[in-house]
Design a protein around this motif. Structure first.
Motif, PDB file in Angstrom:
ATOM      1  N   ALA A 180       0.516  -1.174   0.041  1.00 53.55           N
ATOM      2  CA  ALA A 180      -0.192   0.097  -0.073  1.00 53.55           C
ATOM      3  C   ALA A 180       0.894   0.835   0.193  1.00 53.55           C
ATOM      4  N   GLY A 181       0.771   2.073  -1.281  1.00 49.86           N
ATOM      5  CA  GLY A 181       1.149   3.488  -1.286  1.00 49.86           C
ATOM      6  C   GLY A 181       2.771   3.451  -1.675  1.00 49.86           C
ATOM      7  N   PHE A 182       3.193   2.267  -2.268  1.00 50.97           N
ATOM      8  CA  PHE A 182       4.641   2.290  -2.207  1.00 50.97           C
ATOM      9  C   PHE A 182       4.276   1.642  -3.942  1.00 50.97           C
ATOM     10  N   THR A 183       5.073   2.625  -4.669  1.00 45.68           N
ATOM     11  CA  THR A 183       5.210   3.071  -6.102  1.00 45.68           C
ATOM     12  C   THR A 183       6.442   2.474  -6.888  1.00 45.68           C
ATOM     13  N   PRO A 184       6.434   1.814  -7.920  1.00 46.13           N
ATOM     14  CA  PRO A 184       7.758   1.220  -8.467  1.00 46.13           C
ATOM     15  C   PRO A 184       8.588   2.586  -9.290  1.00 46.13           C
ATOM     16  N   MET A 185      10.037   2.670  -8.736  1.00 48.01           N
ATOM     17  CA  MET A 185      10.590   4.059  -9.369  1.00 48.01           C
ATOM     18  C   MET A 185      11.637   3.881  -9.736  1.00 48.01           C
ATOM     19  N   SER A 186      12.481   2.466 -10.454  1.00 47.80           N
ATOM     20  CA  SER A 186      13.487   2.147 -10.610  1.00 47.80           C
ATOM     21  C   SER A 186      13.568   0.795 -10.810  1.00 47.80           C
ATOM     22  N   CYS A 187      14.566   0.461 -11.922  1.00 50.89           N
ATOM     23  CA  CYS A 187      14.787  -1.297 -11.688  1.00 50.89           C
ATOM     24  C   CYS A 187      15.943  -1.019 -13.279  1.00 50.89           C
ATOM     25  N   HIS A 188      17.169  -1.165 -11.664  1.00 51.92           N
ATOM     26  CA  HIS A 188      18.719  -1.552 -12.711  1.00 51.92           C
ATOM     27  C   HIS A 188      19.544  -2.951 -12.166  1.00 51.92           C
ATOM     28  N   LYS A 189      19.953  -2.832 -13.258  1.00 54.39           N
ATOM     29  CA  LYS A 189      20.942  -4.492 -12.888  1.00 54.39           C
ATOM     30  C   LYS A 189      22.481  -4.112 -13.233  1.00 54.39           C
ATOM     31  N   ARG A 190      23.715  -4.043 -12.526  1.00 52.97           N
ATOM     32  CA  ARG A 190      24.709  -4.095 -12.506  1.00 52.97           C
ATOM     33  C   ARG A 190      25.431  -5.459 -13.018  1.00 52.97           C
ATOM     34  N   PRO A 191      26.138  -5.138 -14.270  1.00 52.31           N
ATOM     35  CA  PRO A 191      26.728  -6.466 -14.708  1.00 52.31           C
ATOM     36  C   PRO A 191      27.580  -6.710 -14.130  1.00 52.31           C
ATOM     37  N   ARG A 192      28.350  -7.999 -14.066  1.00 52.24           N
ATOM     38  CA  ARG A 192      28.822  -8.997 -12.632  1.00 52.24           C
ATOM     39  C   ARG A 192      30.541  -9.148 -13.382  1.00 52.24           C
ATOM     40  N   GLY A 193      30.719  -8.105 -14.492  1.00 53.38           N
ATOM     41  CA  GLY A 193      32.069  -7.982 -14.466  1.00 53.38           C
ATOM     42  C   GLY A 193      33.079  -8.792 -15.353  1.00 53.38           C
ATOM     43  N   ALA A 194      34.315  -9.461 -14.850  1.00 55.20           N
ATOM     44  CA  ALA A 194      35.135 -10.430 -15.345  1.00 55.20           C
ATOM     45  C   ALA A 194      34.629 -11.871 -14.419  1.00 55.20           C
ATOM     46  N   GLN A 195      33.314 -11.567 -13.118  1.00 55.82           N
ATOM     47  CA  GLN A 195      32.916 -12.844 -12.883  1.00 55.82           C
ATOM     48  C   GLN A 195      32.033 -13.676 -14.247  1.00 55.82           C
ATOM     49  N   GLY A 196      31.339 -12.768 -14.414  1.00 58.58           N
ATOM     50  CA  GLY A 196      30.465 -13.331 -15.021  1.00 58.58           C
ATOM     51  C   GLY A 196      29.270 -13.674 -14.373  1.00 58.58           C
ATOM     52  N   MET A 224      20.055  -7.541  -9.597  1.00 57.16           N
ATOM     53  CA  MET A 224      18.821  -6.165 -10.009  1.00 57.16           C
ATOM     54  C   MET A 224      19.030  -5.420  -8.425  1.00 57.16           C
ATOM     55  N   GLN A 225      18.636  -4.416  -8.826  1.00 59.37           N
ATOM     56  CA  GLN A 225      18.700  -3.672  -7.702  1.00 59.37           C
ATOM     57  C   GLN A 225      16.466  -3.068  -7.963  1.00 59.37           C
ATOM     58  N   TRP A 226      15.390  -3.037  -7.537  1.00 63.54           N
ATOM     59  CA  TRP A 226      14.137  -2.278  -7.863  1.00 63.54           C
ATOM     60  C   TRP A 226      13.423  -1.447  -6.600  1.00 63.54           C
ATOM     61  N   VAL A 227      13.771  -0.199  -7.009  1.00 65.74           N
ATOM     62  CA  VAL A 227      13.235   1.137  -6.157  1.00 65.74           C
ATOM     63  C   VAL A 227      11.904   0.873  -5.834  1.00 65.74           C
ATOM     64  N   PHE A 228      11.057   0.982  -4.631  1.00 66.29           N
ATOM     65  CA  PHE A 228      10.087   2.038  -4.496  1.00 66.29           C
ATOM     66  C   PHE A 228       9.455   3.245  -3.584  1.00 66.29           C
ATOM     67  N   SER A 229       8.796   3.852  -4.124  1.00 61.98           N
ATOM     68  CA  SER A 229       8.380   5.088  -2.201  1.00 61.98           C
ATOM     69  C   SER A 229       7.176   5.396  -2.156  1.00 61.98           C
ATOM     70  N   ASP A 230       6.879   5.673  -1.677  1.00 64.74           N
ATOM     71  CA  ASP A 230       5.332   6.091  -1.713  1.00 64.74           C
ATOM     72  C   ASP A 230       5.397   7.623  -0.911  1.00 64.74           C
ATOM     73  N   GLY A 231       6.389   8.273  -1.783  1.00 64.52           N
ATOM     74  CA  GLY A 231       6.730   9.881  -2.214  1.00 64.52           C
ATOM     75  C   GLY A 231       7.515  10.308  -0.849  1.00 64.52           C
ATOM     76  N   LEU A 232       7.875   9.824   0.392  1.00 64.35           N
ATOM     77  CA  LEU A 232       8.216   9.880   1.762  1.00 64.35           C
ATOM     78  C   LEU A 232       9.870   8.867   1.759  1.00 64.35           C
ATOM     79  N   ALA A 233       9.452   7.801   2.294  1.00 61.99           N
ATOM     80  CA  ALA A 233      10.032   6.988   2.268  1.00 61.99           C
ATOM     81  C   ALA A 233      10.484   5.654   0.881  1.00 61.99           C
TER      82      ALA A 233
END
Length: 336
Positions: free
Chosen positions: A247-263, A268-277
């Motif tokens: 309740a109140g939390f909306t998806p704001m962004s979603c990114h993934k960070r390549p693992r580089g040499a590790q393969g 993935m990071q999925w960010v939510f916000s209710d406008g304050l938190a």
């Protein structure tokens, strides 16, 4: 200077670009009393937001979180469209961070290392205003609690009170003339102070020049420059979904960070916000050597929990009660 310091610095003074806010659903028409209350909190937040476009300053910023105390010197300048900031750590390892709109460059002189990145998920000063939608008023109400002086500045004291037990409250000290946030407390559901961030000294209209800070930001000779790669994506494209919205939390962004040499599969990071938190869901492939024990931790206002989900390791982190984090963790499911 640790992550905790920069999280609270973001709440009070970072000059990063504000994301577009899309409401999770269209709320029902508000009753007249509710509409007035919503307008009231939005007016306070917009006033704080707009203050950053008109105030340049130099100040010393102190954060108290649990038993930890951090401080930094801040040079902040803006001209309405361009915002520039230099943050010099006064505690912990030497570190200087420059922000030019959404570009962030951190100098670590002991390692002769520079980390340059773009941060799109944080809002313009103050980052309390993560949205301009009226939905904030559905979950918080504003209440003026008097006036006090902070760092020699006369300030209005405003309580931002949650309407349920799923989010923390805030007490904000806003400069009377234009609304710049000079002090911020994060409060638990019982009203206890979890974190406090404030200026201990503050000089307005300081002779800070964007050009001078930009020159310092671009002086990289003798340093190794790292540019962490972030790839925009969606949780659905990565095979994840929430069974039910929190309740109140909306998806704001979603990114993934390549693992580089590790393969292997990218975290993935999925960010939510209710406008304050805000709440972040981190998902990465399970590693039996690193991911040993599921846990729940609290550090000031920041709560986190970890657990295994099938062949993945889940970390949920945010400035909300642990019960709210559990709703996110319990609701996450693998779709493919």
């Amino acid at each position: 200077m640790n992550f905790k310091f920069f999280r609270l610095l973001a709440l009070m003074g970072c000059a990063l670009s504000a994301p577009h806010y899309v409401a999770a659903q269209t709320p029902a028409p508000a009753a007249p009393a509710q509409a007035a209350e919503t307008k009231d909190i939005n007016e306070w937040l917009m006033r704080m937001h707009e203050a950053s476009r008109n105030r340049s300053y130099v100040g010393t910023f102190v954060v108290s979180s649990g038993n930890a105390l951090s401080s930094a010197k801040i040079w902040h300048v803006c001209d309405g469209t361009q915002q520039m900031e230099r943050v010099e750590a006064l505690t912990g390892p030497p570190r200087s961070t420059f922000r030019h709109n959404d570009q962030v460059v951190t100098f670590m002189p002991e390692q002769k290392l520079i980390r340059a990145e773009k941060r799109e998920s944080l809002g313009l000063f103050p980052a309390l205003l993560k949205s301009t939608g009226s939905q904030i008023g559905d979950f918080y109400q504003a209440r003026q609690e008097g006036r006090e002086r902070v760092a020699g500045v006369d300030a209005d004291v405003i309580a931002l009170v949650p309407k349920d037990a799923m989010r923390f409250g805030y007490r904000v000290w806003a400069e009377q003339k234009k609304g710049l946030v000079v002090k911020l407390q994060t409060l638990d559901i019982d009203g206890k102070v979890l974190e406090q961030a404030a200026f201990s000294e503050l000089q307005f209209d300081a002779p800070v020049k964007i050009e001078k800070l930009a020159q310092m930001m671009n002086k990289v000779d003798g340093y190794k420059v790292e540019r962490p790669a972030l790839v925009k994506t969606t949780a659905s494209a990565e095979g994840w979904a929430l069974k039910q919205a929190v309740a109140g939390f909306t998806p704001m962004s979603c990114h993934k960070r390549p693992r580089g040499a590790q393969g292997g599969e990218a975290p993935m990071q999925w960010v939510f916000s209710d406008g304050l938190a805000s709440v972040s869901i981190f998902v990465e492939p399970f590693d039996g050597q690193r991911h040993v024990k599921e846990s729940r931790m609290s550090l000031g206002a920041t709560q986190s929990l970890t657990r295994r989900v099938e062949a993945y390791w889940l970390t949920v982190m945010g400035e909300v009660p642990m019960t709210t984090l559990s709703l996110f963790a319990d609701g996450l499911e693998r779709k493919k």
